[in-house]
Motif scaffolding. Structure first.
Motif, mmCIF file in Angstrom:
data_model
loop_
_atom_site.group_PDB
_atom_site.id
_atom_site.type_symbol
_atom_site.label_atom_id
_atom_site.label_comp_id
_atom_site.label_asym_id
_atom_site.label_seq_id
_atom_site.Cartn_x
_atom_site.Cartn_y
_atom_site.Cartn_z
ATOM 1 N N GLY A 197 25.709 -6.933 19.417
ATOM 2 C CA GLY A 197 26.286 -5.998 20.376
ATOM 3 C C GLY A 197 27.760 -5.801 20.111
ATOM 4 O O GLY A 197 28.176 -5.465 19.005
ATOM 5 N N GLU A 198 28.598 -6.052 21.121
ATOM 6 C CA GLU A 198 30.043 -5.922 20.976
ATOM 7 C C GLU A 198 30.706 -7.214 20.508
ATOM 8 O O GLU A 198 31.924 -7.263 20.324
ATOM 9 C CB GLU A 198 30.666 -5.501 22.320
ATOM 10 N N GLN A 199 29.927 -8.269 20.323
ATOM 11 C CA GLN A 199 30.467 -9.587 19.983
ATOM 12 C C GLN A 199 30.415 -9.821 18.481
ATOM 13 O O GLN A 199 29.350 -9.719 17.862
ATOM 14 C CB GLN A 199 29.669 -10.675 20.701
ATOM 15 N N THR A 200 31.546 -10.137 17.872
ATOM 16 C CA THR A 200 31.630 -10.452 16.450
ATOM 17 C C THR A 200 32.259 -11.825 16.277
ATOM 18 O O THR A 200 33.276 -12.131 16.908
ATOM 19 C CB THR A 200 32.463 -9.408 15.694
ATOM 20 N N GLU A 201 31.673 -12.663 15.425
ATOM 21 C CA GLU A 201 32.189 -13.998 15.167
ATOM 22 C C GLU A 201 32.422 -14.182 13.675
ATOM 23 O O GLU A 201 31.584 -13.791 12.858
ATOM 24 C CB GLU A 201 31.199 -15.066 15.647
ATOM 25 N N GLN A 202 33.556 -14.781 13.320
ATOM 26 C CA GLN A 202 33.831 -15.135 11.936
ATOM 27 C C GLN A 202 33.272 -16.530 11.673
ATOM 28 O O GLN A 202 33.419 -17.442 12.484
ATOM 29 C CB GLN A 202 35.326 -15.104 11.652
ATOM 30 N N LEU A 203 32.633 -16.709 10.494
ATOM 31 C CA LEU A 203 31.937 -17.955 10.180
ATOM 32 C C LEU A 203 32.611 -18.782 9.093
ATOM 33 O O LEU A 203 32.482 -20.009 9.082
ATOM 34 C CB LEU A 203 30.493 -17.658 9.758
ATOM 35 N N THR A 204 33.285 -18.135 8.133
ATOM 36 C CA THR A 204 33.992 -18.875 7.083
ATOM 37 C C THR A 204 35.459 -18.472 7.080
ATOM 38 O O THR A 204 35.800 -17.340 7.435
ATOM 39 C CB THR A 204 33.377 -18.627 5.694
ATOM 40 N N PHE A 205 36.306 -19.418 6.648
ATOM 41 C CA PHE A 205 37.751 -19.227 6.783
ATOM 42 C C PHE A 205 38.504 -19.793 5.576
ATOM 43 O O PHE A 205 39.599 -20.310 5.723
ATOM 44 C CB PHE A 205 38.259 -19.927 8.044
ATOM 45 N N ASP A 206 37.935 -19.744 4.397
ATOM 46 C CA ASP A 206 38.575 -20.402 3.261
ATOM 47 C C ASP A 206 39.191 -19.404 2.298
ATOM 48 O O ASP A 206 39.164 -18.189 2.525
ATOM 49 C CB ASP A 206 37.580 -21.330 2.555
ATOM 50 N N GLU A 207 39.723 -19.932 1.187
ATOM 51 C CA GLU A 207 40.443 -19.094 0.228
ATOM 52 C C GLU A 207 39.518 -18.377 -0.739
ATOM 53 O O GLU A 207 39.938 -17.448 -1.432
ATOM 54 C CB GLU A 207 41.433 -19.966 -0.569
ATOM 55 N N ARG A 208 38.236 -18.765 -0.774
ATOM 56 C CA ARG A 208 37.296 -18.116 -1.691
ATOM 57 C C ARG A 208 36.765 -16.813 -1.085
ATOM 58 O O ARG A 208 36.975 -16.528 0.103
ATOM 59 C CB ARG A 208 36.154 -19.072 -2.038
ATOM 60 N N VAL A 209 36.093 -16.031 -1.914
ATOM 61 C CA VAL A 209 35.573 -14.726 -1.513
ATOM 62 C C VAL A 209 34.075 -14.890 -1.276
ATOM 63 O O VAL A 209 33.314 -15.136 -2.222
ATOM 64 C CB VAL A 209 35.863 -13.672 -2.598
ATOM 65 N N ASN A 210 33.631 -14.774 -0.036
ATOM 66 C CA ASN A 210 32.279 -15.169 0.358
ATOM 67 C C ASN A 210 31.408 -13.953 0.677
ATOM 68 O O ASN A 210 31.811 -13.074 1.440
ATOM 69 C CB ASN A 210 32.362 -16.100 1.562
ATOM 70 N N TRP A 211 30.216 -13.936 0.070
ATOM 71 C CA TRP A 211 29.316 -12.785 0.150
ATOM 72 C C TRP A 211 27.887 -13.220 0.485
ATOM 73 O O TRP A 211 27.487 -14.349 0.266
ATOM 74 C CB TRP A 211 29.290 -12.054 -1.192
ATOM 75 N N PHE A 212 27.135 -12.241 0.961
ATOM 76 C CA PHE A 212 25.677 -12.313 1.106
ATOM 77 C C PHE A 212 25.196 -13.523 1.903
ATOM 78 O O PHE A 212 24.545 -14.427 1.368
ATOM 79 C CB PHE A 212 25.002 -12.287 -0.263
ATOM 80 N N PRO A 213 25.483 -13.562 3.202
ATOM 81 C CA PRO A 213 24.972 -14.663 4.030
ATOM 82 C C PRO A 213 23.465 -14.563 4.220
ATOM 83 O O PRO A 213 22.927 -13.492 4.518
ATOM 84 C CB PRO A 213 25.709 -14.462 5.353
ATOM 85 N N HIS A 214 22.787 -15.698 4.051
ATOM 86 C CA HIS A 214 21.334 -15.765 4.224
ATOM 87 C C HIS A 214 21.023 -16.857 5.242
ATOM 88 O O HIS A 214 20.922 -18.041 4.893
ATOM 89 C CB HIS A 214 20.643 -16.065 2.896
ATOM 90 N N PRO A 215 20.889 -16.497 6.526
ATOM 91 C CA PRO A 215 20.623 -17.503 7.549
ATOM 92 C C PRO A 215 19.160 -17.943 7.556
ATOM 93 O O PRO A 215 18.252 -17.145 7.314
ATOM 94 C CB PRO A 215 20.989 -16.781 8.847
ATOM 95 N N ALA A 216 18.960 -19.222 7.828
ATOM 96 C CA ALA A 216 17.612 -19.768 8.010
ATOM 97 C C ALA A 216 17.744 -21.009 8.867
ATOM 98 O O ALA A 216 18.544 -21.898 8.557
ATOM 99 C CB ALA A 216 16.960 -20.105 6.675
ATOM 100 N N GLY A 217 16.973 -21.075 9.954
ATOM 101 C CA GLY A 217 17.130 -22.187 10.867
ATOM 102 C C GLY A 217 18.548 -22.203 11.403
ATOM 103 O O GLY A 217 19.050 -21.205 11.912
ATOM 104 N N SER A 218 19.234 -23.318 11.244
ATOM 105 C CA SER A 218 20.618 -23.442 11.717
ATOM 106 C C SER A 218 21.624 -23.385 10.570
ATOM 107 O O SER A 218 22.808 -23.646 10.768
ATOM 108 C CB SER A 218 20.784 -24.754 12.479
#
Length: 297
Positions: A197-218
């Motif tokens: 919805g209107e809620q956005t959360e950031q999940l990673t915060f490091d110096e690398r360039v992070n792509w293609f999140p694949h969630p499964a379980g937790s």
């Protein structure tokens, strides 16, 4: 135009156990550049040379899936939760549904001025999540969209000029995970996010360039490029397959020479214990890159 292997390069399909870190080579080729494994039942699905192929997870040979009436494919494809249908992105910019065993394709996407790049399917199989690419005043703009898997009106989830990609549904069907430059202070510094919805959360915060999140379980698996990488190029040294744990800790599963095609699409095993990915070692480093070790000693 489908990617080709460079002279002296191989494509290597691996499975990694996310608990033990043990990696197993499933298949390699020095003639076909294959990409982006999906996992369905006891098979893995990859694309190559504009087509789809499947192979048993224990090994063997690639078998072509005959797609009728579907243009040449790119490397964005997902499988329905019941394993009956594979949804693909084609080079004509549209999305198609095809029986997993092969057969006539059915176009799903609409004509609304965007090029469609498919990345996710909802847990109930009713919705597809994709990235819509459009050009405005010479600028390439990407946003997250959804569309019913049976066809219907699109819903635009993000509406901004940040570089967004890799939109994939989470296990609850509510959150959509994606990578974005919306928090970047320098061009290209993509991190992982999720939106509901209107809620956005950031999940990673490091110096690398992070792509293609694949969630499964937790957990969330993803592809991590070296700092300063722009986009998600192919043939990059020190690309890492990483796992974001529920407590926010990051665990490394493999290091490869690769990037584009390594793990663009959902590649978890049905039981959530393993991931499939592709490495693209050059002949000078075969046996180091392909096994996931850092070859820069």
């Amino acid at each position: 135009m489908a990617r080709k292997l460079r002279p002296g390069q191989t494509a290597e399909l691996y499975v990694v156990d996310v608990t033990t870190g043990e990696r197993r080579l499933v298949y390699s080729s020095d003639s076909l550049l294959f990409e982006a494994p999906n996992w369905v039942g006891d098979r893995l699905i990859v694309n190559g040379d504009g087509s789809l192929f499947h192979i048993n997870v224990t090994g063997g040979e690639l078998t072509k899936i005959e797609l009728l009436g579907v243009p040449e494919l790119n490397n964005d494809h997902v499988v329905s939760p019941d394993g009956s249908t594979v949804y693909v992105s084609a080079e004509d910019g549209h999305l198609y549904a095809v029986p997993i065993a092969g057969g006539p394709g059915r176009r799903i996407s609409n004509d609304h001025g965007v090029h469609h790049y498919l990345h996710g399917v909802s847990p109930d199989g009713s919705q597809l999540a994709y990235i819509g690419l459009e050009t405005k005043d010479g600028r390439r703009i990407t946003n997250v969209y959804t569309v019913p898997a049976d066809g219907g009106p699109d819903v635009q989830v993000t509406d901004d000029e940040f570089a967004d990609d890799g939109a994939e549904y989470g296990p609850d069907g509510e959150w959509i995970y994606f990578n974005s430059e919306r928090a970047a202070t320098v061009p290209g510094h993509a991190q992982l996010f999720r939106i509901r919805g209107e809620q956005t959360e950031q999940l990673t915060f490091d110096e690398r360039v992070n792509w293609f999140p694949h969630p499964a379980g937790s957990m969330v698996a993803y592809v991590s490029f070296p700092p300063g990488t722009l986009g998600h190029p192919a043939d990059v040294d020190d690309v890492r397959i990483r796992l974001l744990e529920p407590d926010g800790q990051i665990r490394e599963l493999a290091r490869v020479f690769g990037g584009q095609g390594t793990m663009n699409v959902p590649s978890w095993s049905p039981d959530g214990t393993s991931l499939a990915y592709v490495a693209y070692p050059m002949s000078a480093v075969v046996g180091k890159e392909g096994t996931g070790h850092d070859h820069r000693e």
